[in-house]
Design an enzyme around this catalytic site. Structure first.
Site, PDB file in Angstrom:
ATOM      1  N   GLU A   1       6.936  13.762  11.569  1.00 25.48           N
ATOM      2  CA  GLU A   1       5.526  13.757  11.206  1.00 25.48           C
ATOM      3  C   GLU A   1       5.150  12.497  10.423  1.00 25.48           C
ATOM      4  OE1 GLU A   1       3.230  15.586  12.339  1.00 25.48           O
ATOM      5  OE2 GLU A   1       4.489  17.069  13.333  1.00 25.48           O
TER       6      GLU A   1
ATOM      7  N   GLN B   1       0.949   7.098  11.695  1.00 22.36           N
ATOM      8  CA  GLN B   1       0.156   5.913  12.053  1.00 22.36           C
ATOM      9  C   GLN B   1       0.715   5.268  13.310  1.00 22.36           C
ATOM     10  OE1 GLN B   1      -2.351   5.111  10.055  1.00 22.36           O
ATOM     11  NE2 GLN B   1      -1.864   6.182   8.169  1.00 22.36           N
TER      12      GLN B   1
ATOM     13  N   LEU C   1       7.499  -0.693  12.237  1.00 23.42           N
ATOM     14  CA  LEU C   1       6.630   0.499  12.251  1.00 23.42           C
ATOM     15  C   LEU C   1       5.377   0.309  11.389  1.00 23.42           C
ATOM     16  CD1 LEU C   1       8.687   3.819  11.970  1.00 23.42           C
ATOM     17  CD2 LEU C   1       6.984   3.242  13.681  1.00 23.42           C
TER      18      LEU C   1
END
Ligand code: SF4
Length: 354
Positions: A35, A40, A78
């Site tokens: 999660e 994003q 990321l």
């Protein structure tokens, strides 16, 4: 109407199973990791990171023992690195407070550093089947269209309305975990930003479809223009072939990551070698071998980079205590923003091959 929605949604879910890498993992720790990664990040981009993360840190205890530097190197690419450092804080908290065992109630889960209502609801429902509705962008879209919610969903009033309806629909379904997964999958695959209304099971009762408002819901206020910033980054190589890097410590984007020594300016105009000498107190003017420009677009900012390749000779004074000189073999131990990683890789790590 609620019962129709919940039962139809679960039927859609059974008929349209969607395979997620973490679906097999109903462990609260694994759900937490997935999660946070997906907050994003698109599923396709996030999945390999999830697999790598779990391989390196299979348990809360393993995560709690890592360093931010190592974690950032796994997270590299990321973005939103604060998510990773909050996870490290969260893992330490779970080890200290619950002896490494993941807590089992919503009230305890939401106390974990970095865990907000969305993540707490996801962990509670997916791991323990507790009745807490998750509300993400997909759920906002589905419910605002189904119920014709005209409120701005970035404001408190709109958020509360959606949360209340989602919670009611979830309780109606009596299947918290399945319902949450189904509504998110439905928003991601059928009721998409450009939805597939023609063959949708809800189109006889969906208010947005019947009122011809599909294109305008969910309501969101106009986004502000992105701020432009200009980062002049210096690839300083010393006489041993090592490059200068430094940690970003200021409360700003990429806090905690590493960078090349840099100067931020108000315009894209290149910096002259005399200015570089004065700014970094190098003693003598450096020789700029080449410059190159790249842009990186973030959610609220556009970063325009200008890179300068500069060899430092023994005559240069290097007084800056915040710099670390690192070699090609050690550079992978440091996490950098995406554009810097690719520049360093192409202009330092691979330079022997050119
Ligand atoms: S009819 Fe269209 S807008 Fe309504 S729920 Fe289905 S896909 Fe979404």
């Amino acid at each position: 109407m609620t019962q129709f929605f919940s039962s139809t949604l679960l039927l859609w879910h059974r008929q349209n199973p969607i395979d997620h890498a973490w679906k097999k993992d109903v462990l609260p720790y694994n759900i937490w990791v997935s999660e946070i990664i997906l907050q994003q990040t698109r599923v396709a981009q996030g999945t390999p990171y999830y697999i790598k993360f779990i391989k390196n840190y299979p348990t809360v205890l393993a995560l709690s023992k890592t360093t931010e530097k190592k974690l950032f190197s796994i997270w590299e690419g990321l973005g939103y690195y604060r998510r990773a450092s909050n996870m490290l804080k969260g893992a330490k908290y779970i080890v200290e407070t619950y002896n490494g065992k993941f807590p089992k109630t919503y009230k305890e889960i939401i106390e974990i550093p970095g865990v907000g209502p969305y993540t707490a609801a996801a962990i509670s429902s997916f791991a323990y089947n507790l009745p807490h509705a998750v509300v993400d962008g997909n759920v906002n879209r589905v419910i605002s269209r189904w119920h014709d919610i005209d409120e701005d969903l970035t404001k408190q009033k709109g958020k509360k309305q959606i949360q209340t309806i989602a919670q009611r629909l979830l309780e109606e379904s009596k299947e918290p975990s399945l319902f949450n997964q189904a509504i998110m999958d439905f928003g991601a695959n059928q009721c998409k930003p450009v939805p597939i209304c023609e063959d949708c099971m809800f189109n006889k009762k969906c208010k947005a479809f019947l009122l011809n408002k599909v294109g305008v819901l969910p309501r969101k206020k106009q986004k502000k223009a992105k701020k432009k910033r200009y980062f002049h980054s210096f690839l300083f190589t010393n006489h041993l072939g090592n490059i200068a890097i430094q940690k970003r410590t200021a409360k700003d984007i990429w806090q905690g990551l590493y960078q090349l020594p840099m100067i931020e300016t108000k315009s894209i105009q290149s910096i002259k070698s005399i200015e570089i000498k004065n700014h970094f107190s190098l003693g003598i003017e450096p020789n700029i071998l080449k410059t190159q420009k790249f842009s990186q677009i973030l959610s609220h900012q556009i970063i325009q980079f200008v890179f300068y390749n500069i060899p430092l000779t023994k005559e240069h004074e290097i007084k800056n205590k915040s710099w670390t000189f690192t070699s090609k073999s050690k550079i992978k131990n440091y996490g950098f923003p995406k554009t810097l990683t690719s520049y360093i890789s192409n202009n330092y790590i691979l330079d022997e091959c050119h």
